[in-house]
Design an enzyme around this catalytic site. Structure first.
Site, PDB file in Angstrom:
ATOM      1  CG  ASN A   1      -1.709   1.260   1.417  1.00  0.00           C
ATOM      2  OD1 ASN A   1      -1.863   2.027   0.466  1.00  0.00           O
ATOM      3  ND2 ASN A   1      -2.210   1.497   2.616  1.00  0.00           N
TER       4      ASN A   1
ATOM      5  CE  LYS B   1      -0.083   3.500   4.754  1.00  0.00           C
ATOM      6  NZ  LYS B   1      -0.001   3.634   6.198  1.00  0.00           N
TER       7      LYS B   1
ATOM      8  CG  HIS C   1      -5.883   2.229   5.226  1.00  0.00           C
ATOM      9  ND1 HIS C   1      -5.416   3.209   6.063  1.00  0.00           N
ATOM     10  CD2 HIS C   1      -4.878   1.332   5.091  1.00  0.00           C
ATOM     11  CE1 HIS C   1      -4.170   2.910   6.419  1.00  0.00           C
ATOM     12  NE2 HIS C   1      -3.821   1.773   5.841  1.00  0.00           N
TER      13      HIS C   1
ATOM     14  CD  GLU D   1      -2.794   5.887   6.599  1.00  0.00           C
ATOM     15  OE1 GLU D   1      -2.756   5.912   5.361  1.00  0.00           O
ATOM     16  OE2 GLU D   1      -1.892   5.364   7.295  1.00  0.00           O
TER      17      GLU D   1
ATOM     18  CD  GLU E   1      -3.792  -2.272   7.342  1.00  0.00           C
ATOM     19  OE1 GLU E   1      -2.654  -2.461   6.927  1.00  0.00           O
ATOM     20  OE2 GLU E   1      -4.468  -1.282   7.041  1.00  0.00           O
TER      21      GLU E   1
ATOM     22  N   GLY F   1       2.379   2.289  10.836  1.00  0.00           N
ATOM     23  CA  GLY F   1       3.349   3.385  10.770  1.00  0.00           C
ATOM     24  C   GLY F   1       4.139   3.596  12.052  1.00  0.00           C
TER      25      GLY F   1
ATOM     26  CB  SER G   1       5.054  -1.812  11.867  1.00  0.00           C
ATOM     27  OG  SER G   1       4.690  -0.463  12.104  1.00  0.00           O
TER      28      SER G   1
END
Ligand code: PGA
Length: 257
Positions: A14, A16, A99, A101, A171, A177, A217
């Protein structure tokens, strides 16, 4: 190897909001020889503007290109939005939905994610539903409640046939991250919970065939211990997918598990 017997491990990158169209084509050209002959199924989730170039560069390889988001409508007066049929024509075969985000930075609700899921399935784009708890929810002991709620709201009314055409990515928001993945044990616990929940609502057949991916991660150094968990069928990789060598090291480390 994870929970799904006789199926290849799935590795999704991904990107991003990284990589222009030109950078995407260059990346795919570098990644292709590195993953040639791999047993893993390799997917790249790229920005809208890089889909066509990435898909064209991936044509002679087994790399599958997809998107990171889409609008729930087929078409209409939605300035700035992109639909599933547009993504498909550009070369996308799958789409990430929900996701964290999107959920937290762009206020996407479970209801919107559900409608996007239905649209993606209708327009023949494979959805990868992302779910996961925040650090606060975990600290309050609400992890299972959150996972159950997100699964229920996203999958409500999805037919058995369509359940065979989607993937789920667990996730934990606190691992994304952060540089620190969840522990293999906590990952397995959540995956096992999701698989049991799916079995309860959709039956054993669906629960045994739906791919459950872990994201947060993941890197070459930790992927093996994640991938060997019983209910882990693949990984969703953010930062460590940005460099083709680092991404291919992850894929190589999943070989023959
Ligand atoms: P990360 O991102 O690998 O950089 O933690 C994963 C994701 O957000 O899908």
């Amino acid at each position: 190897m994870g929970g799904i017997m006789n199926r290849d491990f799935i590795v999704i990158g991904n990107w991003k909001m990284h990589k222009t169209a030109r950078e995407a084509a260059d990346y795919v050209e570098r990644l292709s020889p590195l993953v040639q002959g791999t047993r893993s199924r390799v997917f790249l989730s790229v920005p809208y503007t890089s889909i066509a170039e990435a898909a064209s560069a991936a044509k002679s390889s087994a790399i599958v290109v997809g998107a990171q988001n889409m609008n729930e409508a087929r078409e209409g007066a939605f300035t700035g939005e992109v639909s599933a049929i547009m993504l498909k024509e550009a070369g996308a075969r799958f789409v990430l939905l929900g996701h964290s985000e999107r959920r937290y930075l762009f206020d996407e609700s479970d209801e919107v994610i559900h409608r996007k899921m239905i649209r993606a399935l209708q327009d023949d784009l494979l959805p990868v539903l992302c779910i996961g708890e925040t650090a606060e929810q975990r600290a309050k002991g609400k992890t299972e409640e959150v996972l159950q709620d997100q699964l229920m709201k996203a999958l409500e009314g999805v037919s058995d046939r369509d359940l065979g055409r989607l993937m789920i990515a667990y996730e934990p928001v606190w691992a994304i991250g952060s540089g620190n993945a969840s522990t293999p044990q906590l990952t397995q616990e959540s995956h096992s919970f999701c698989r049991k929940w799916i079995e309860k609502f959709f039956g054993k057949q669906v629960s045994q065939t739906i791919p459950l991916l872990y994201g947060g991660s993941v890197k070459a150094l930790n992927v093996k211990e994640i991938a060997t968990q019983k209910d882990v069928d693949g990984v969703l990789v953010g930062e460590a997918s940005l460099d083709p060598e680092a991404f291919s090291a992850i894929i190589q480390n999943c070989e023959g598990i």
